[in-house]
Design a protein around this motif. Structure first.
Motif, short mmCIF file in Angstrom:
data_model
loop_
_atom_site.label_atom_id
_atom_site.label_comp_id
_atom_site.label_asym_id
_atom_site.label_seq_id
_atom_site.Cartn_x
_atom_site.Cartn_y
_atom_site.Cartn_z
N LEU A 54 0.66 -1.53 -0.26
CA LEU A 54 -0.14 -0.36 -0.37
C LEU A 54 0.62 1.33 -0.10
O LEU A 54 1.11 2.32 -0.57
N LEU A 55 1.79 1.43 0.77
CA LEU A 55 2.68 2.61 1.17
C LEU A 55 3.86 2.42 -0.54
O LEU A 55 3.50 3.75 -1.39
N VAL A 56 3.87 1.18 -1.05
CA VAL A 56 5.08 1.79 -2.41
C VAL A 56 3.89 2.93 -3.12
O VAL A 56 4.40 3.25 -3.79
N GLY A 83 6.64 9.18 6.26
CA GLY A 83 6.05 9.16 4.79
C GLY A 83 7.81 8.75 3.99
O GLY A 83 7.70 7.55 3.55
N GLU A 84 8.05 9.45 3.00
CA GLU A 84 9.70 8.88 2.61
C GLU A 84 10.01 7.63 3.34
O GLU A 84 10.91 7.14 2.67
N ARG A 107 10.66 4.17 1.31
CA ARG A 107 12.20 3.98 1.02
C ARG A 107 12.30 2.23 1.74
O ARG A 107 12.33 1.23 0.97
N HIS A 108 11.95 1.44 3.11
CA HIS A 108 12.13 0.86 3.52
C HIS A 108 11.26 -0.84 3.13
O HIS A 108 11.47 -1.27 2.75
N ALA A 109 10.01 -0.12 2.86
CA ALA A 109 9.31 -1.30 1.99
C ALA A 109 9.65 -1.06 1.15
O ALA A 109 9.04 -2.31 0.86
N ARG A 110 9.84 -0.33 0.00
CA ARG A 110 10.15 -1.15 -1.50
C ARG A 110 11.47 -1.69 -1.46
O ARG A 110 11.40 -3.11 -1.65
#
Length: 319
Positions: free
Chosen positions: A20-22, A73-74, A78-81
């Motif tokens: 969802l974040l990405v 959020g940034e 970044r870690h989610a990716r």
């Protein structure tokens, strides 16, 4: 807040939150996110609100131009990716094992600098492990090193960058390759027994692009010999383009010794008898020291080392 954040990240954060974040960061519009994820807009809004509430942080702010990530959020996106990429890698390895293959290694290669080394190392890898699959991505150091850092590549093979550019990368030197000046076989200088530096002045060049690790030291070396570069040149890192254009032009190019002297190529090049100083570090392999190397990547490094030793021995025997 710290204890709640720690609990949520370790216990409640799921892969669907990462996706969802990405997706939100990619489209910056909840309606588009709903469309591409095939869920309703209220469901997307609810999922984002639940994530922000669980973390106790605002991840995106709404503006006239759409959603904009906050610093929180940034960071999390970044870690989610990176985490999603690791999960995809695990899935690829599991699929490979279930299909009877032995793994996959993704390699970035710096053009013009390690083609012969990598070609022979890949042959050796396939002899030892036919089921290990390889993906090759060619590019400059500026494009490949960020991919290596983010985990999208396992290894980068080519001329090692300056030591001050290594950061969190581990390196292994493989092959000391002098840089040579080359022309096509039909070039006027290819027919001369003796060549002086001043003989280079009338001819156009094929150069590595500005910003590449070879360009500045090459220009300095040529200027030291009284050969300033003119505006008549082509810029490329493509070994195929360099070889092809040398055969149909009077250009002069610079190339690593093993590539320049590749006798197996159907259109051999002519090496000019002019000695350049050591312009670059050796060819080698880089990897991210904070990420564990897969067995396939470790095997690839072993094949690169063995190939480099053999090429060095062959070059010594020819001298």
């Amino acid at each position: 807040m710290s204890a709640e954040l720690d609990w949520y990240l370790q216990i409640n954060l799921k892969a669907r939150h990462l996706r969802l974040l990405v997706t939100i960061d990619t489209y910056r519009n909840l309606s588009q996110v709903a469309e591409v994820t095939h869920v309703t807009l209220p469901a997307v809004s609810k999922s984002l609100a639940e994530l922000e509430r669980g973390l106790g942080l605002t991840l995106f702010t709404r503006t006239g131009q759409g959603l904009v990530p906050t610093p929180y959020g940034e960071c999390l996106t970044r870690h989610a990716r990176a985490m999603l990429h690791v999960l995809h890698q695990a899935l690829d390895e599991l699929k490979a094992l279930s299909a009877g293959t032995e793994g996959k290694v993704e390699i970035g290669v710096l053009p013009v600098s390690a083609s012969i080394l990598l070609t022979h190392a890949l042959k050796l890898l396939k002899q030892r492990s036919p089921g290990t699959n390889v993906k090759i991505v060619e590019g400059s150091a500026a494009s490949l090193l960020p991919e290596l850092w983010q985990g999208h590549l396992d290894l980068v093979v080519g001329r090692l960058p300056p030591l001050d550019a290594l950061g969190s990368f581990e390196e292994k030197e493989l092959l000391e390759e002098p840089v040579m000046l080359v022309t096509g076989g039909q070039h006027p200088l290819a027919r001369k027994k003796a060549v002086e530096w001043s003989d280079l002045l009338p001819y156009p060049w094929i150069l590595p692009p500005l910003g590449s690790i070879l360009r500045d030291p090459l220009e300095r070396a040529l200027e030291a010999h009284g050969v300033p570069l003119t505006n008549n040149y082509i810029e490329t890192l493509s070994l195929h383009v360099i070889r092809a254009h040398l055969q149909v032009s009077d250009c002069i190019a610079v190339m690593a010794d093993t590539s320049a002297r590749d006798a197996t190529h159907p259109q051999p090049l002519h090496t000019l008898p002019l000695n350049l100083p050591r312009l670059l570090r050796p060819a080698g392999v880089l990897w991210n020291r904070v990420r564990t190397l897969t067995p396939s990547a470790q095997l690839m490094i072993s094949c690169l080392e063995e190939t480099a030793q053999r090429l060095a021995q062959e070059a010594q025997e020819k001298r």
